[in-house]
Enzyme design. Structure first.
Site, PDB file in Angstrom:
ATOM      1  N   CYS A  93       0.851  -1.190   0.000  1.00  0.00           N
ATOM      2  CA  CYS A  93       0.000   0.000   0.000  1.00  0.00           C
ATOM      3  C   CYS A  93       0.887   1.241   0.000  1.00  0.00           C
ATOM      4  CB  CYS A  93      -0.962   0.007   1.184  1.00  0.00           C
ATOM      5  SG  CYS A  93      -0.285   0.667   2.705  1.00  0.00           S
ATOM      6  N   HIS A  95       0.276   4.092   1.215  1.00  0.00           N
ATOM      7  CA  HIS A  95       0.163   4.977   2.371  1.00  0.00           C
ATOM      8  C   HIS A  95       1.084   4.562   3.515  1.00  0.00           C
ATOM      9  CE1 HIS A  95      -4.021   5.469   0.530  1.00  0.00           C
ATOM     10  NE2 HIS A  95      -3.280   6.491   0.177  1.00  0.00           N
TER      11      HIS A  95
HETATM   12 ZN   LIG Z   1      -1.957   1.262   4.080  1.00  0.00          ZN
END
Ligand SMILES: [Zn+2]
Length: 207
Positions: A93, A95
């Site tokens: 991911c 983020h």
């Molecule tokens: Zn994440």
């Protein structure tokens, strides 16, 4: 118009990625900053291993759709749905740079051509091995197949679990995230979509 999404994600300059040892150097500092001793036995080679792992897990930036497909488009008279289901994928991911992983189900309705079946998991990998969000990964696989193959439609469904949710206790450990991208006939025609959904629900143990 939709192409733009795919193009935004194009490869980073190769020379930056190939400056070997630089990520390891930075990892040594990361180890120090989280309170570890990078000189202790177990950690001495960790930075270089971490560099190799990270380079592999993001190798999709260097993948090239032309060399993946490599001419494996065939003129075949077949106008039923083609489905490759349960394609395992692993991604990071964007983020948190933590893994998310799961299964991809990819279907298309052929136009003039079909694509070698082994190419579809490789297209999934090309986009999974980058920093991603699940929604964009789903869309990129669908749009790339649409671009390359010009089928009458493409459907892509991703079922995934995210370590950033599971490990940080944000959500229940067993909650999964499902995303889908439907193009052409899969978007316009409910029957096509339903056929896709019912075919991926069939028990794989029958095979
Ligand atoms: Zn994440």
């Amino acid at each position: 118009m939709k192409k733009a999404t795919v193009e935004v994600m194009k490869s980073k300059p190769a020379e930056l990625r190939q400056e070997s040892g630089r990520i390891a150097e930075l990892m040594r500092e990361v180890l120090e900053r989280i309170g570890e001793d990078p000189t202790r036995d177990g950690l001495v080679r960790t930075p270089i291993r971490a560099e190799k792992a990270l380079t592999y897990l993001t190798s999709g930036y260097e993948a090239n759709i032309g060399s993946i497909v490599n001419g494996a488009l065939f003129d075949v008279r077949y106008d039923e749905m083609v489905i490759v289901k349960d394609i395992e994928f692993f991604s990071l991911c964007e983020h948190h740079m933590l893994p998310f992983y799961g299964k991809a189900h990819v279907a298309y309705l052929p136009g003039d051509k079909v694509i070698g079946l082994s190419k579809i998991p490789r297209i999934v990998d090309m986009f999974a091995r980058r920093l991603q969000v699940q929604e964009r990964l789903t869309q990129e696989v669908a749009e790339t197949l649409q671009d390359v193959l010009k089928p009458r439609g493409v459907g892509v469904i991703l079922e995934a679990r995210h370590f950033c949710m599971m490990m940080r206790g944000v959500e229940k450990q067993h909650s999964g995230t499902v995303t889908s991208a439907m193009l052409g006939a899969f978007r316009q025609n409910k029957e096509t979509r339903d056929e896709f959904l019912s075919l991926i629900k069939q028990d794989a143990s029958r095979f």
